[in-house]
Scaffold this motif. Structure first.
Motif, PDB file in Angstrom:
ATOM      1  N   MET A 287      38.315  33.448  35.574  1.00 15.37           N
ATOM      2  CA  MET A 287      38.177  34.616  34.709  1.00 15.37           C
ATOM      3  C   MET A 287      38.891  35.872  35.220  1.00 15.37           C
ATOM      4  SD  MET A 287      37.197  35.503  31.770  1.00 15.37           S
ATOM      5  CE  MET A 287      36.094  34.206  31.213  1.00 15.37           C
ATOM      6  N   PRO A 288      38.885  36.179  36.537  1.00 18.58           N
ATOM      7  CA  PRO A 288      39.623  37.377  36.977  1.00 18.58           C
ATOM      8  C   PRO A 288      41.113  37.334  36.633  1.00 18.58           C
ATOM      9  CG  PRO A 288      38.125  36.668  38.703  1.00 18.58           C
ATOM     10  CD  PRO A 288      38.110  35.599  37.655  1.00 18.58           C
ATOM     11  N   PHE A 289      41.743  36.161  36.726  1.00 15.18           N
ATOM     12  CA  PHE A 289      43.161  36.039  36.364  1.00 15.18           C
ATOM     13  C   PHE A 289      43.359  36.318  34.874  1.00 15.18           C
ATOM     14  CE2 PHE A 289      42.951  33.545  40.271  1.00 15.18           C
ATOM     15  CZ  PHE A 289      44.057  34.028  40.960  1.00 15.18           C
ATOM     16  N   TYR A 290      42.460  35.788  34.036  1.00 13.42           N
ATOM     17  CA  TYR A 290      42.551  36.014  32.594  1.00 13.42           C
ATOM     18  C   TYR A 290      42.336  37.487  32.262  1.00 13.42           C
ATOM     19  CZ  TYR A 290      40.935  36.211  27.746  1.00 13.42           C
ATOM     20  OH  TYR A 290      40.745  36.561  26.428  1.00 13.42           O
ATOM     21  N   LEU A 291      41.306  38.096  32.844  1.00 13.44           N
ATOM     22  CA  LEU A 291      40.984  39.486  32.520  1.00 13.44           C
ATOM     23  C   LEU A 291      42.093  40.442  32.961  1.00 13.44           C
ATOM     24  CD1 LEU A 291      37.190  39.567  33.508  1.00 13.44           C
ATOM     25  CD2 LEU A 291      38.154  39.478  31.195  1.00 13.44           C
ATOM     26  N   GLN A 292      42.661  40.189  34.147  1.00 12.96           N
ATOM     27  CA  GLN A 292      43.642  41.121  34.687  1.00 12.96           C
ATOM     28  C   GLN A 292      45.066  40.845  34.193  1.00 12.96           C
ATOM     29  OE1 GLN A 292      43.160  41.991  38.970  1.00 12.96           O
ATOM     30  NE2 GLN A 292      41.096  41.130  38.843  1.00 12.96           N
ATOM     31  N   LYS A 293      45.436  39.582  34.039  1.00 13.22           N
ATOM     32  CA  LYS A 293      46.814  39.242  33.672  1.00 13.22           C
ATOM     33  C   LYS A 293      47.024  39.134  32.165  1.00 13.22           C
ATOM     34  CE  LYS A 293      47.825  36.771  38.005  1.00 13.22           C
ATOM     35  NZ  LYS A 293      48.877  37.676  38.491  1.00 13.22           N
ATOM     36  N   VAL A 294      45.996  38.692  31.418  1.00 13.83           N
ATOM     37  CA  VAL A 294      46.137  38.514  29.972  1.00 13.83           C
ATOM     38  C   VAL A 294      45.611  39.733  29.203  1.00 13.83           C
ATOM     39  CG1 VAL A 294      45.482  37.113  27.970  1.00 13.83           C
ATOM     40  CG2 VAL A 294      46.041  36.004  30.150  1.00 13.83           C
ATOM     41  N   LEU A 295      44.384  40.168  29.539  1.00 13.55           N
ATOM     42  CA  LEU A 295      43.808  41.321  28.847  1.00 13.55           C
ATOM     43  C   LEU A 295      44.221  42.638  29.489  1.00 13.55           C
ATOM     44  CD1 LEU A 295      40.201  40.136  27.923  1.00 13.55           C
ATOM     45  CD2 LEU A 295      42.355  39.813  26.704  1.00 13.55           C
ATOM     46  N   HIS A 296      44.896  42.568  30.645  1.00  9.92           N
ATOM     47  CA  HIS A 296      45.453  43.743  31.327  1.00  9.92           C
ATOM     48  C   HIS A 296      44.374  44.753  31.727  1.00  9.92           C
ATOM     49  CE1 HIS A 296      49.127  42.727  28.599  1.00  9.92           C
ATOM     50  NE2 HIS A 296      49.015  41.871  29.611  1.00  9.92           N
ATOM     51  N   LEU A 297      43.227  44.259  32.156  1.00 12.35           N
ATOM     52  CA  LEU A 297      42.150  45.127  32.638  1.00 12.35           C
ATOM     53  C   LEU A 297      42.367  45.441  34.115  1.00 12.35           C
ATOM     54  CD1 LEU A 297      39.032  43.378  31.050  1.00 12.35           C
ATOM     55  CD2 LEU A 297      40.409  45.235  30.093  1.00 12.35           C
ATOM     56  N   GLY A 298      41.909  46.599  34.551  1.00 20.69           N
ATOM     57  CA  GLY A 298      41.938  46.925  35.962  1.00 20.69           C
ATOM     58  C   GLY A 298      40.901  46.121  36.722  1.00 20.69           C
ATOM     59  N   SER A 299      41.037  46.077  38.034  1.00 25.73           N
ATOM     60  CA  SER A 299      40.111  45.271  38.832  1.00 25.73           C
ATOM     61  C   SER A 299      38.680  45.771  38.722  1.00 25.73           C
ATOM     62  CB  SER A 299      40.558  45.262  40.296  1.00 25.73           C
ATOM     63  OG  SER A 299      40.626  46.584  40.810  1.00 25.73           O
ATOM     64  N   SER A 300      38.480  47.093  38.600  1.00 30.09           N
ATOM     65  CA  SER A 300      37.117  47.625  38.482  1.00 30.09           C
ATOM     66  C   SER A 300      36.489  47.214  37.155  1.00 30.09           C
ATOM     67  CB  SER A 300      37.135  49.151  38.613  1.00 30.09           C
ATOM     68  OG  SER A 300      37.964  49.734  37.631  1.00 30.09           O
ATOM     69  N   THR A 301      37.254  47.299  36.056  1.00 26.04           N
ATOM     70  CA  THR A 301      36.734  46.890  34.740  1.00 26.04           C
ATOM     71  C   THR A 301      36.477  45.392  34.699  1.00 26.04           C
ATOM     72  OG1 THR A 301      38.031  48.653  33.719  1.00 26.04           O
ATOM     73  CG2 THR A 301      37.140  46.968  32.257  1.00 26.04           C
ATOM     74  N   ALA A 302      37.398  44.610  35.265  1.00 25.20           N
ATOM     75  CA  ALA A 302      37.198  43.159  35.317  1.00 25.20           C
ATOM     76  C   ALA A 302      35.943  42.814  36.099  1.00 25.20           C
ATOM     77  CB  ALA A 302      38.422  42.499  35.955  1.00 25.20           C
ATOM     78  N   GLY A 303      35.714  43.538  37.186  1.00 23.02           N
ATOM     79  CA  GLY A 303      34.505  43.306  37.974  1.00 23.02           C
ATOM     80  C   GLY A 303      33.247  43.578  37.179  1.00 23.02           C
ATOM     81  N   MET A 304      33.257  44.633  36.368  1.00 22.72           N
ATOM     82  CA  MET A 304      32.096  44.943  35.539  1.00 22.72           C
ATOM     83  C   MET A 304      31.832  43.837  34.515  1.00 22.72           C
ATOM     84  SD  MET A 304      30.834  47.763  36.639  1.00 22.72           S
ATOM     85  CE  MET A 304      31.292  49.217  37.608  1.00 22.72           C
TER      86      MET A 304
END
Length: 505
Positions: A287-304
């Motif tokens: 999921m972190p790869f999808y959130l950050q690379k596909v949805l372009h979320l920052g690491s803090s938002t992805a963590g939330m």
């Protein structure tokens, strides 16, 4: 609520539970922090996903390779002493991880961290089991599960924020204040027994580490398309495992008592817990790869976003534990497995344009299913064997459970790479066709998890007895014997009175 024993004894039991839960809290925090920061770490050292995976797998291999050894060691050396030593070692290893000059050093220090985590987790459940009777064990393990879930919940959020503000090195320093507080509480709460003679099973330890390493290395080679070498190392892994089984069956003091696996309930629930951890950890890896690379979320938002599952687990674990005490384990385990399957199937519907809410509620549903599953499963595992085997049982549970975490990283990596090339994965953000490819790989991960959750549901029917009925049956037997004793005593008193009257006394 009335507890067993005196008020002081009751209070002491819950203080022990609190101390052990806080101590064990560091391990899941460390795991989930590393997961959410893995894309950042891979980019910092300019390594591909296959190499970055070793930041996770080195930790898990050392953990799994030694957790049974430490479970056995704890039976002789003292569970409480080993737990305290593990806390100190974990703090030191965390500092070393934060100072890593290269990815190789980070992988090595993560392995050291895995050793100390094995010391902590191999004995945590047995300390709790020793402190609580079966009537309250489900609730106690439910609270313990809250601590584990809290660590998983806090990890992504803390890791995302710390990585964004201070860089990835700071995520390992989070363990220091938690470890110091945990050690302080545990030092003054846990009663240390006297050390006893230790019987080492060094061949078993080495063989277990060897076959685990070869299995993971083989899967990593497949991910890198080095199939011939993978076949060779795979054959060696099977050979090492066969020798391990033979040695453990014939040694005087085995590291793992394989005969315990003849218990159908114990074996079935170990397998279902293994599958559950595969499902959860594949999600945490992919999921972190999808959130950050596909949805372009920052690491803090992805963590939330990733906190959705653990937060629900944290809230529902005590409820699940209480349900197992009241209704038995079969129903919550089965229902939890089905919910996990439905949640993972729903995650196959996320797209390159999904919103945070689309992902969040699906992860929350997965957390609900996992919470309903884990506490009753842990209770059944710890109560399905005689008391003298709880130390060995705790080690087996931790090993099988966390082997699921190791294999999850490998399975998720293989499934993702089956849809997208390693070269594209080096990019910080993906667009158009590349984003669609990664999303397809993530879909395959969740579909595989849904299949495993279906197997979990089937395993819930493997010889499970209703613990509530057993407890009621036990209480009835106690009351019945007490009534017989009172009637017999009254009869004897009556006979004595008759004799005394006849004697004129």
């Amino acid at each position: 609520m009335e507890g067993p024993g005196t008020t002081d004894e009751y209070s002491k039991k819950w203080r022990i539970l609190l101390a052990v839960s806080i101590g064990a809290l560091m391990v899941p925090i460390n795991a989930s922090i590393t997961n959410v920061s893995l894309p950042t770490i891979a980019g910092f050292f300019s390594v591909n996903v296959a190499t970055a995976e070793w930041v996770l797998t080195s930790y898990l291999i050392m953990f799994i390779g030694l957790v049974l050894f430490f479970a056995r060691f704890g039976d002789f050396y003292g569970h409480e002493r080993l737990f305290l030593g593990g806390l100190v070692g974990f703090i030191v290893a965390s500092i070393l991880c934060s100072l890593s000059p290269c990815v190789t050093a980070l992988i090595i220090f993560r392995g050291v961290q895995g050793v100390t985590a094995a010391m902590v987790m191999s004995v945590s459940m047995v300390i709790i089991e020793k402190s609580f009777p079966i009537r309250y064990l489900g609730k106690a393990l439910g609270i313990y599960s809250v601590a584990i879930a809290a660590g998983l919940a806090l990890g992504p959020a803390i890791g995302g924020v710390m990585t964004s503000l201070f860089g990835w090195r700071s995520i390992f320093l989070v363990n220091i204040p938690i470890g110091v507080v945990a050690f302080g509480i545990c030092y003054f709460t846990l009663k240390r027994g006297e050390p006893q003679e230790v019987k080492w099973d060094l061949p078993g330890t080495l063989l277990q580490f060897t076959y685990l390493f070869l299995i993971i290395y083989s899967l990593n080679l497949v991910e890198r398309s080095e199939y011939i070498t993978a076949v060779i190392t795979g054959v060696l892994a099977v050979l090492a495992f066969a020798i391990f089984v033979y040695m453990e069956l014939h040694t005087e003091s085995p590291m793992i008592e394989l005969k315990l696996l003849k218990n159908k309930v114990f074996s079935a629930f170990n397998m279902s817990l293994h599958l559950n951890y595969i499902c959860m950890y594949m999600m945490l890896f992919a999921m972190p790869f999808y959130l950050q690379k596909v949805l372009h979320l920052g690491s803090s938002t992805a963590g939330m976003v990733l906190t959705a599952s653990p937060i629900v687990m944290m809230l529902m674990a005590p409820v699940s534990g209480a349900m197992s005490d009241r209704f038995g384990s079969r129903r919550p385990v089965f229902i939890g497995s089905i919910i996990c399957m439905l949640a993972l199937l729903s995650l196959t519907q996320i797209t390159t344009t999904s919103t945070i809410f689309d992902v969040f509620w699906r992860l929350a549903l997965l957390g609900l299913g996992t919470a309903l599953f884990q506490s009753p499963a842990n209770k059944t595992l710890m109560s399905s064997l005689p008391h003298e085997n709880v130390g060995m049982a705790s080690g087996i549970i931790a090993t099988v459970r966390d082997m699921g975490m190791v294999f999850a990283v490998c399975y998720a990596g293989l499934l993702i790479h089956s849809a997208i090339s390693p070269q594209l994965m080096l990019q910080n953000q993906l667009f158009a066709g590349a984003a669609l490819d990664l999303t397809t790989g993530v879909h395959r991960v969740f579909l595989f998890g849904a299949i495993l959750s279906g197997l979990m549901a089937l395993l819930s029917f493997a010889g499970i007895k209703n613990k509530k009925k057993l407890i009621k049956k036990y209480e009835y037997a106690v009351k019945h014997n007490k009534r017989l004793f009172e009637e017999k005593t009254k009869h004897q008193i009556h006979n004595v009175q008759v004799i005394l009257q006849n004697m004129g006394i």
